[in-house]
Motif scaffolding. Structure first.
Motif, PDB file in Angstrom:
ATOM      1  N   ILE A 136      43.364  42.750  30.462  1.00 50.25           N
ATOM      2  CA  ILE A 136      43.686  42.888  31.877  1.00 50.25           C
ATOM      3  C   ILE A 136      43.165  41.692  32.653  1.00 50.25           C
ATOM      4  O   ILE A 136      43.125  41.704  33.867  1.00 50.25           O
ATOM      5  CB  ILE A 136      43.162  44.205  32.470  1.00 50.25           C
ATOM      6  CG1 ILE A 136      41.670  44.306  32.314  1.00 50.25           C
ATOM      7  CG2 ILE A 136      43.838  45.378  31.830  1.00 50.25           C
ATOM      8  CD1 ILE A 136      41.113  45.483  33.037  1.00 50.25           C
ATOM      9  N   ILE A 186      38.494  45.132  27.559  1.00 49.62           N
ATOM     10  CA  ILE A 186      38.936  45.396  28.940  1.00 49.62           C
ATOM     11  C   ILE A 186      37.939  44.786  29.921  1.00 49.62           C
ATOM     12  O   ILE A 186      38.299  44.031  30.820  1.00 49.62           O
ATOM     13  CB  ILE A 186      39.026  46.916  29.207  1.00 49.62           C
ATOM     14  CG1 ILE A 186      39.998  47.565  28.239  1.00 49.62           C
ATOM     15  CG2 ILE A 186      39.435  47.190  30.637  1.00 49.62           C
ATOM     16  CD1 ILE A 186      40.106  49.068  28.401  1.00 49.62           C
ATOM     17  N   LEU A 187      36.662  45.127  29.710  1.00 53.07           N
ATOM     18  CA  LEU A 187      35.634  44.679  30.658  1.00 53.07           C
ATOM     19  C   LEU A 187      35.446  43.174  30.586  1.00 53.07           C
ATOM     20  O   LEU A 187      35.367  42.507  31.615  1.00 53.07           O
ATOM     21  CB  LEU A 187      34.316  45.397  30.368  1.00 53.07           C
ATOM     22  CG  LEU A 187      34.344  46.894  30.642  1.00 53.07           C
ATOM     23  CD1 LEU A 187      33.046  47.541  30.203  1.00 53.07           C
ATOM     24  CD2 LEU A 187      34.592  47.169  32.106  1.00 53.07           C
ATOM     25  N   VAL A 188      35.389  42.636  29.369  1.00 50.69           N
ATOM     26  CA  VAL A 188      35.122  41.201  29.246  1.00 50.69           C
ATOM     27  C   VAL A 188      36.267  40.393  29.860  1.00 50.69           C
ATOM     28  O   VAL A 188      36.047  39.478  30.652  1.00 50.69           O
ATOM     29  CB  VAL A 188      34.897  40.804  27.773  1.00 50.69           C
ATOM     30  CG1 VAL A 188      34.734  39.306  27.654  1.00 50.69           C
ATOM     31  CG2 VAL A 188      33.683  41.515  27.212  1.00 50.69           C
ATOM     32  N   LEU A 214      38.333  41.208  32.114  1.00 52.18           N
ATOM     33  CA  LEU A 214      38.366  41.350  33.566  1.00 52.18           C
ATOM     34  C   LEU A 214      37.232  40.563  34.226  1.00 52.18           C
ATOM     35  O   LEU A 214      37.448  39.850  35.204  1.00 52.18           O
ATOM     36  CB  LEU A 214      38.280  42.839  33.923  1.00 52.18           C
ATOM     37  CG  LEU A 214      38.635  43.247  35.346  1.00 52.18           C
ATOM     38  CD1 LEU A 214      37.507  42.988  36.301  1.00 52.18           C
ATOM     39  CD2 LEU A 214      39.901  42.573  35.858  1.00 52.18           C
ATOM     40  N   LEU A 215      36.022  40.666  33.663  1.00 55.02           N
ATOM     41  CA  LEU A 215      34.896  39.939  34.262  1.00 55.02           C
ATOM     42  C   LEU A 215      35.146  38.437  34.233  1.00 55.02           C
ATOM     43  O   LEU A 215      34.722  37.704  35.130  1.00 55.02           O
ATOM     44  CB  LEU A 215      33.590  40.282  33.534  1.00 55.02           C
ATOM     45  CG  LEU A 215      33.039  41.677  33.812  1.00 55.02           C
ATOM     46  CD1 LEU A 215      31.885  42.001  32.881  1.00 55.02           C
ATOM     47  CD2 LEU A 215      32.587  41.814  35.251  1.00 55.02           C
ATOM     48  N   LEU A 216      35.873  37.990  33.195  1.00 53.73           N
ATOM     49  CA  LEU A 216      36.150  36.557  33.101  1.00 53.73           C
ATOM     50  C   LEU A 216      37.096  36.077  34.198  1.00 53.73           C
ATOM     51  O   LEU A 216      37.171  34.880  34.479  1.00 53.73           O
ATOM     52  CB  LEU A 216      36.725  36.221  31.721  1.00 53.73           C
ATOM     53  CG  LEU A 216      35.692  36.157  30.599  1.00 53.73           C
ATOM     54  CD1 LEU A 216      36.358  36.012  29.255  1.00 53.73           C
ATOM     55  CD2 LEU A 216      34.724  35.008  30.820  1.00 53.73           C
ATOM     56  N   TYR A 226      36.674  36.706  37.352  1.00 52.47           N
ATOM     57  CA  TYR A 226      35.792  36.235  38.432  1.00 52.47           C
ATOM     58  C   TYR A 226      35.174  34.889  38.061  1.00 52.47           C
ATOM     59  O   TYR A 226      35.041  34.007  38.898  1.00 52.47           O
ATOM     60  CB  TYR A 226      34.713  37.277  38.726  1.00 52.47           C
ATOM     61  CG  TYR A 226      35.313  38.534  39.298  1.00 52.47           C
ATOM     62  CD1 TYR A 226      35.640  38.618  40.649  1.00 52.47           C
ATOM     63  CD2 TYR A 226      35.600  39.630  38.493  1.00 52.47           C
ATOM     64  CE1 TYR A 226      36.223  39.743  41.168  1.00 52.47           C
ATOM     65  CE2 TYR A 226      36.183  40.769  39.007  1.00 52.47           C
ATOM     66  CZ  TYR A 226      36.492  40.819  40.347  1.00 52.47           C
ATOM     67  OH  TYR A 226      37.084  41.941  40.865  1.00 52.47           O
ATOM     68  N   VAL A 227      34.816  34.758  36.788  1.00 47.99           N
ATOM     69  CA  VAL A 227      34.275  33.475  36.339  1.00 47.99           C
ATOM     70  C   VAL A 227      35.323  32.381  36.530  1.00 47.99           C
ATOM     71  O   VAL A 227      35.034  31.300  37.044  1.00 47.99           O
ATOM     72  CB  VAL A 227      33.846  33.570  34.851  1.00 47.99           C
ATOM     73  CG1 VAL A 227      33.343  32.237  34.361  1.00 47.99           C
ATOM     74  CG2 VAL A 227      32.782  34.645  34.677  1.00 47.99           C
ATOM     75  N   PHE A 286      35.626  31.205  40.123  1.00 44.66           N
ATOM     76  CA  PHE A 286      34.577  30.259  40.536  1.00 44.66           C
ATOM     77  C   PHE A 286      34.810  28.890  39.904  1.00 44.66           C
ATOM     78  O   PHE A 286      34.556  27.859  40.533  1.00 44.66           O
ATOM     79  CB  PHE A 286      33.192  30.791  40.176  1.00 44.66           C
ATOM     80  CG  PHE A 286      32.739  31.883  41.096  1.00 44.66           C
ATOM     81  CD1 PHE A 286      32.553  31.641  42.448  1.00 44.66           C
ATOM     82  CD2 PHE A 286      32.501  33.162  40.627  1.00 44.66           C
ATOM     83  CE1 PHE A 286      32.145  32.643  43.303  1.00 44.66           C
ATOM     84  CE2 PHE A 286      32.095  34.168  41.483  1.00 44.66           C
ATOM     85  CZ  PHE A 286      31.915  33.908  42.828  1.00 44.66           C
ATOM     86  N   LEU A 287      35.294  28.913  38.660  1.00 45.55           N
ATOM     87  CA  LEU A 287      35.610  27.650  37.997  1.00 45.55           C
ATOM     88  C   LEU A 287      36.686  26.906  38.774  1.00 45.55           C
ATOM     89  O   LEU A 287      36.600  25.692  38.999  1.00 45.55           O
ATOM     90  CB  LEU A 287      36.106  27.952  36.575  1.00 45.55           C
ATOM     91  CG  LEU A 287      36.217  26.772  35.625  1.00 45.55           C
ATOM     92  CD1 LEU A 287      34.843  26.225  35.317  1.00 45.55           C
ATOM     93  CD2 LEU A 287      36.910  27.194  34.339  1.00 45.55           C
ATOM     94  N   ALA A 331      37.311  27.164  41.958  1.00 46.10           N
ATOM     95  CA  ALA A 331      36.724  26.633  43.191  1.00 46.10           C
ATOM     96  C   ALA A 331      35.971  25.346  42.901  1.00 46.10           C
ATOM     97  O   ALA A 331      36.089  24.350  43.626  1.00 46.10           O
ATOM     98  CB  ALA A 331      35.788  27.674  43.807  1.00 46.10           C
ATOM     99  N   SER A 332      35.220  25.358  41.783  1.00 45.95           N
ATOM    100  CA  SER A 332      34.450  24.175  41.431  1.00 45.95           C
ATOM    101  C   SER A 332      35.372  22.989  41.146  1.00 45.95           C
ATOM    102  O   SER A 332      35.089  21.855  41.533  1.00 45.95           O
ATOM    103  CB  SER A 332      33.576  24.511  40.226  1.00 45.95           C
ATOM    104  OG  SER A 332      33.341  23.381  39.465  1.00 45.95           O
ATOM    105  N   MET A 333      36.507  23.260  40.482  1.00 47.41           N
ATOM    106  CA  MET A 333      37.448  22.191  40.158  1.00 47.41           C
ATOM    107  C   MET A 333      38.106  21.649  41.432  1.00 47.41           C
ATOM    108  O   MET A 333      38.262  20.445  41.610  1.00 47.41           O
ATOM    109  CB  MET A 333      38.539  22.723  39.215  1.00 47.41           C
ATOM    110  CG  MET A 333      38.054  23.027  37.829  1.00 47.41           C
ATOM    111  SD  MET A 333      37.505  21.535  37.016  1.00 47.41           S
ATOM    112  CE  MET A 333      36.268  22.172  35.920  1.00 47.41           C
ATOM    113  N   PHE A 343      47.624  40.338  37.935  1.00 44.66           N
ATOM    114  CA  PHE A 343      47.456  41.786  38.108  1.00 44.66           C
ATOM    115  C   PHE A 343      48.795  42.477  38.339  1.00 44.66           C
ATOM    116  O   PHE A 343      49.051  43.550  37.802  1.00 44.66           O
ATOM    117  CB  PHE A 343      46.495  42.076  39.260  1.00 44.66           C
ATOM    118  CG  PHE A 343      45.099  41.623  38.975  1.00 44.66           C
ATOM    119  CD1 PHE A 343      44.383  42.177  37.928  1.00 44.66           C
ATOM    120  CD2 PHE A 343      44.495  40.635  39.723  1.00 44.66           C
ATOM    121  CE1 PHE A 343      43.105  41.763  37.632  1.00 44.66           C
ATOM    122  CE2 PHE A 343      43.215  40.204  39.430  1.00 44.66           C
ATOM    123  CZ  PHE A 343      42.516  40.773  38.386  1.00 44.66           C
TER     124      PHE A 343
END
Lengths: 310, 360
Positions: free
Chosen positions: B90, B149-151, B153-155, B157-158, B161-162, B164-166, B286
């Motif tokens: 997901i 599922i959790l991993v 999805l959590l990625l 958000y990572v 941020f990546l 934004a940094s780029m 999504f």
């Protein structure tokens, strides 16, 4: 970078605040999962609770009414999930995702007129003499009521699951729904109640974000807190006190990275902001592998459909 | 008393009818929602579903349809393969972002070289970026039994941020006077994903989506891997005894869906979006979940569902400017669609019996 600007006492006090929404949502989800239901809609229920609580608190001027509204809002939304999965026998993973997507849209819709407004302040409990104690005072005796409520909820959940008949029925339904059904327990009813409790807790957690922690309303403000709560339940191996520990760990990382950002650490802000998510993943990996295998503790009927065919 | 009785096998007729029924119910419930927002429901529904195709400005909107449907279909096709096997990726949104970053970075590294090789290389690295990002939950699931599922999805958000940094740092346009965002591919023809037929919205991403539809159709109809995927989803125990390697299946499903999501991201960033910017992603990853379910995880169904959801995006924009309908209303509308779909799906697998149930 000036590390001395970071005070450990304030750090721990802030950690408890940062962990509170996660504790609330995770404890709610723990009960839901103990009943054998996997509700992936925590994020959607949290954000709906956040806006319900915010709107009512702003309109009425009372944070307490706001929190109550948030719990009701979360429970009503979770009822949607409950009816779909329990009566319409829909896939729990898909329905939970749907709940999150719908909740994010719904909350953005409801929050249209509330952007940039400050909510009424949630007052802190300032216990006269005790809060003066160095170090322990600010940590233990100078927080707002919800922080204490969350802690109480953890203890109550532990006690109910371990010692009460209701807890036993809940666990029976989650471990083997066919046996529970044969014993005459109303599996669907128990699960619906668990789901609504989970929704109310997630709503409270969301409202704590919008009313106390941030305090403001912005679209998508939960920023994955609901998913982290789900991960913390796995991390906690479905045990209330371990969930508390997980939430504090997460809160600690969040607060520490915020403090490092403020102290001007030599790491780009974006990478610091990533760290709570990365650490959650790392913790999940550790917990689900090797000896610690959390999955062994998972309720046996987690995510399985129940349909009383006979 | 209403009782449900499990069908021996899913009803074919209902499996075609339920998506349409769900769309109809969503239109009714959505109409009520729009009415609650103080808009004329009939007008709102017409603005969203009819005007973009047949209204006054249809010539503009029709081109947008393929632009929006392309990434949705491409991502949903990948997701549907995993969903069929019970592997829940997901985090397509994250794979989409990382694919876009990797592909765009390769393109920008060649700037200002004008060569035919630049764009194909970007495509390869876009897919590779998405693939590698999806391999993180894949490998963690296979090696450490971590919930994908959790991993995944959590990625997401990572990845955000990546991004934004780029956009603010590494890939920022050096001639951009300090504004966030990379160079625009519109001013770099070798790396620009141009419309193949002007005005239709047909770009290489849409072509890739059509190819993916055909490929998946063949995979499920003719290939052993497709059979194994279906088997693992419907009868995991039988699949294990039948010699299906679960680890290989997980990596295949996650890898393929990641690569397709990465491709979608690359085609978007090098075409319609034009540049890497902080808010370059708009949630296709999504929405594609809804597309996959609405299409009943079938390639042809996904093609149609992708076009329909693309229509809600475009219609939503039209309704925003014409009626002042808030953008969030469309998001809620799309979520509602998934709910109704899941609710009426009970008719596919169960028969509704009215009256008292016979003793068994």
């Amino acid at each position: 970078m000036d590390l001395s600007a970071i005070s450990p006492t304030l750090l721990i006090a802030a950690l408890m605040v940062a962990a509170t929404p996660i504790i609330l949502a995770a404890i709610g989800e723990l009960i839901v999962e103990k009943a054998g239901v996997l509700n992936l809609g925590v994020e959607g229920m949290m954000i709906t609770g956040a806006i319900c609580g915010f709107a009512i608190a702003v309109e009425s001027g009372s944070p307490l009414l706001g929190f109550i509204a948030a719990a009701v809002g979360g429970a009503v939304l979770s009822l949607l999930f409950g009816v779909l999965t329990q009566y319409f026998l829909s896939n729990q993973v898909a329905t939970g995702l749907g709940l999150t997507l719908f909740g994010l849209g719904l909350s953005a819709l409801m929050g249209q007129g509330y952007i940039g407004i400050r909510p009424p302040t949630t007052s802190k409990v300032d216990i006269p003499v005790l809060s003066e104690i160095p170090v322990l005072g600010p940590i233990l005796f100078n927080q707002d009521l919800v922080v204490y409520f969350a802690l109480l909820l953890v203890v109550a959940t532990w006690a109910v699951l371990k010692f009460s008949r209701a807890g036993l029925i809940l666990r029976a339904v989650g471990e083997n729904h066919d046996a529970a059904h044969a014993l005459g327990y109303k599996v669907v009813r128990v699960r619906l109640m668990a789901i609504m409790f989970g929704g109310a807790c997630a709503g409270l957690g969301g409202a704590y974000l919008s009313l106390a922690r941030v305090p403001q309303w912005t679209e998508g403000m939960t920023a994955g807190a609901g998913w982290i709560a789900l991960a913390i339940v796995v991390f906690g191996a479905w045990r209330p006190f371990r969930v508390l520990l997980g939430a504090y760990l997460f809160g600690g990382v969040t607060v520490l990275q915020l403090n490092l950002q403020a102290a001007g650490a030599n790491i780009p802000v974006e990478y610091l902001s990533m760290s709570p998510y990365l650490i959650t993943i790392a913790v999940l990996v550790i917990m689900s592998s090797g000896k610690a295998k959390a999955a062994l503790n998972a309720p046996a009927c987690l995510g399985r459909q129940f349909h009383a065919s006979s | 008393m209403i009782a449900l009785e499990k069908r021996p096998e899913p009803s074919r007729a209902w499996s075609f009818a339920t998506p349409m029924l769900a769309v109809l119910l969503t239109m009714i419930a959505g109409g009520l929602m729009f009415a609650a927002l103080g808009k004329n429901p009939v007008e709102a529904i017409r603005t969203i579903f009819w005007d973009p195709l047949f209204g006054e400005f249809a010539f503009y909107y029709r081109g947008q349809l393929l632009i929006k449907a392309g990434p949705l279909i491409l991502i949903a096709i990948g997701l549907s393969i995993g969903f069929r096997a019970g592997i829940w990726n997901i985090g397509a949104e994250g794979q989409y972002i990382v694919g876009a970053i990797c592909g765009a970075a390769v393109g920008l590294a060649f700037y200002p070289l004008e060569s035919f090789i630049v764009f194909p290389l970007m495509v390869v690295f876009g897919a590779l970026g998405g693939f590698l990002w999806a391999m993180i939950p894949g490998i963690l699931r296979v090696k450490f039994n971590t919930n994908e599922i959790l991993v995944s999805l959590l990625l997401v958000y990572v990845a955000e941020f990546l991004l934004a940094s780029m956009a603010l740092g590494t890939l920022r346009n050096p001639d951009g006077a300090g504004f966030p965002g990379s160079r625009n591919f519109r001013s770099y023809p070798a790396g620009f994903n141009e419309e193949i037929i002007a005005g239709t919205g047909m770009h290489w991403g849409v072509v890739a989506a059509f190819i993916a539809v055909i490929f998946t159709y063949v995979l499920f109809a003719r290939h052993q891997m497709g059979f194994q995927i279906k088997l693992a989803g419907q009868a995991p125990r039988a699949a294990r005894f039948g010699g299906v390697n679960p680890a290989r299946l997980v990596l295949f499903c996650l890898g393929l869906s990641g690569a397709l999501a990465g491709l979608a991201g690359l085609f978007e960033v090098s075409g319609p979006a034009g540049q890497i910017s902080i808010d370059f992603n708009v949630g296709y990853g999504f929405t594609a979940i809804i597309v996959a379910f609405l299409g009943r995880l079938h390639p042809v169904g996904i093609l149609l569902a992708g076009l329909l959801l693309a229509l809600t995006y475009i219609g939503g924009e039209a309704a925003q400017s014409a009626l002042g309908l808030p953008a969030a209303a469309i998001q809620a509308f799309q979520g509602m669609l998934l709910f109704f779909l899941l609710a009426v799906d009970v008719l596919t697998n169960y028969r509704v019996r009215l009256g008292k149930r016979e003793a068994v």
